[in-house]
Design an enzyme around this catalytic site. Structure first.
Site, mmCIF file in Angstrom:
data_model
loop_
_atom_site.group_PDB
_atom_site.id
_atom_site.type_symbol
_atom_site.label_atom_id
_atom_site.label_comp_id
_atom_site.label_asym_id
_atom_site.label_seq_id
_atom_site.Cartn_x
_atom_site.Cartn_y
_atom_site.Cartn_z
ATOM 1 N N CYS A 136 32.137 81.156 -33.837
ATOM 2 C CA CYS A 136 33.877 81.661 -33.493
ATOM 3 C C CYS A 136 34.548 82.701 -34.170
ATOM 4 O O CYS A 136 34.402 83.139 -35.589
ATOM 5 C CB CYS A 136 35.046 80.175 -34.890
ATOM 6 S SG CYS A 136 36.196 80.395 -34.804
ATOM 7 N N CYS A 139 37.321 82.601 -36.513
ATOM 8 C CA CYS A 139 37.094 82.491 -37.779
ATOM 9 C C CYS A 139 36.146 83.720 -38.504
ATOM 10 O O CYS A 139 37.064 83.762 -39.636
ATOM 11 C CB CYS A 139 36.730 81.218 -37.898
ATOM 12 S SG CYS A 139 36.417 79.915 -36.170
ATOM 13 N N ASP A 140 35.512 84.208 -38.104
ATOM 14 C CA ASP A 140 34.425 84.986 -39.105
ATOM 15 C C ASP A 140 34.405 86.626 -38.578
ATOM 16 O O ASP A 140 33.827 86.973 -39.177
ATOM 17 C CB ASP A 140 32.827 84.320 -38.773
ATOM 18 C CG ASP A 140 33.120 82.673 -39.193
ATOM 19 O OD1 ASP A 140 34.198 82.417 -39.987
ATOM 20 O OD2 ASP A 140 32.730 82.490 -38.710
#
Ligand code: FAD
Ligand code: NAP
Length: 321
Positions: A136, A139-140
């Protein structure tokens, strides 16, 4: 012992399919309950710009899903933060056992559990998950400011992730097993024009390499699919973007599935092999897997659930005469 809740229609999943089913079932006065699962809003919450949702030239995925939830709630859908762990479809009413201890008893069920990211299944991928290996980018990606990153895959997700990661990374290498991308042409254009992205064709990931203490990625070992030649690419982050698999665990033993777990529905319908159980969205769709097609199927499922329930009522009334 948890509580037992009865509903005419239980919707499992809070992506575009689930929320659209929630809007339609509410407007049919069915007072549906929608259980969100561990990813409220579904897959679009893991992306940034969505450019193909009709009516919005550009909308952030998470914002769109907040709006869909608000829409379903405004129509009267009860949206519950819970997770279904077991589903008993052997008799009606159906029973859904949830993580909270609640048992939802439902006259009809709409399955909209979508899909989730696939992994390669390499031991080193598993070892560094959360420590340099991710599925992701939204997300990261932020953790890799000024670092080199590799992305594995050749579909829309891989190309979008590669483009998004250039906001943080000094360099992104997209590694694909063929010399042709599956991604839409408009995304390919953006990819090839981006000076921070290099594409490595005909290669597969063999191993993620890194340190044990602290646990962290230092690079990848990749193999040419034809010559077998191995090379190492230094990087701090590895994003696996090789597609998604249907989240059909709840029903894979009781409903017919195909193409690797996608729930089979009747032609032009969301009806499954069990009357009263409907399936919508990526859970059933190995072909299109789009927000708009999922929403469309959510609509169909609610309309079909409404018709099914009306028929059951008619049958019960006849039997009572
Ligand atoms: P999902 O969105 O997958 O949602 C599934 C829901 O089910 C989740 O809320 C989850 O919590 C819930 N759930 C799962 N199991 C349980 C359980 N046991 N109990 C309760 N709930 C459960 N499509 C586009 O059209 N345009 C785009 O730009 C686009 N960009 C994308 C970018 C990325 C990074 C990804 C991964 C996908 C993208 N897609 C895009 C595809 C799109 O997101 C999907 O087609 C769509 O989200 C599918 O919707 P869905 O409702 O079927 O399921
Ligand atoms: P996808 O379209 O299935 O693409 C997966 C990619 O990963 C393919 O290029 C595939 O290679 C590669 N791959 C699969 N298994 C692999 C393995 N074991 N090793 C190496 N490579 C592997 O998946 P996706 O990109 O996640 O997209 C899923 C769906 O969501 C699609 O329908 C897509 O259109 C949709 N989506 C849409 C958008 C958008 O509209 N902007 C954005 C993201 C996703 P091959 O090509 O060789 O098979």
């Amino acid at each position: 012992m948890g509580e037992t809740r009865h509903t005419k229609v239980l919707i499992i999943g809070s992506g575009p399919a689930g929320y659209t089913a929630g809007v339609y079932a509410s407007r049919a006065m069915l007072q549906p309950i929608l259980v969100q699962g561990i990813e409220p809003g579904g897959q679009l919450t893991t992306t940034t710009e969505v450019e193909n949702w009709p009516g919005d030239t550009e909308v952030q995925g998470p914002d769109l899903m907040v709006r869909m939830e608000a829409h379903a709630r405004a129509m009267g859908c009860e949206v519950i933060a819970d997770y279904i762990t077991r589903l008993d479809l052997s008799e009606r009413p159906f029973k859904a056992h949830a993580d909270s201890g609640t048992t939802y008893v439902a006259d009809a069920v709409i399955l909209a559990t979508g899909a989730r990211a696939k992994w390669l299944g390499l031991p080193s991928e598993d070892k560094f998950k959360g420590f340099g290996v991710s599925a992701c980018a939204t997300c990261d990606g932020f953790f890799y400011r000024g670092q080199e990153i590799v992305v594995i895959g050749g579909g829309n997700t891989a190309v979008e992730e590669a483009l998004f990661l250039t906001n943080f990374a000094s360099k992104v290498t997209l590694i694909h097993r063929r010399d042709e991308l599956r991604a839409e042409k408009i995304l390919q254009d953006r990819l090839f024009k981006n000076p921070k992205i290099e594409t490595l064709w005909f290669h597969q990931l063999d191993e993620v390499i890194g340190t044990d203490s602290p646990l962290g990625v230092e690079g990848v070992r990749v193999r040419h699919v034809e010559t077998g030649e191995i090379r190492e690419i230094p990087c701090k982050g590895v994003f696996i973007a090789i597609g998604h698999a249907p989240a059909s665990e709840l029903v894979k033993d009781v409903l017919e599935t195909h193409h690797g777990g996608y729930v089979v529905t009747k032609p032009d319908s969301t009806e499954t092999s069990i009357p009263g159980v409907f399936a919508a969205g990526d859970l059933t769709d190995h072909k299109y897997r789009q927000a708009v097609t999922s929403a469309g199927m959510g609509c169909m499922a609610a309309l079909e659930a409404e018709r099914f329930l009306a028929e059951q009522e008619d049958k019960a009334a006849l039997a009572a005469q």
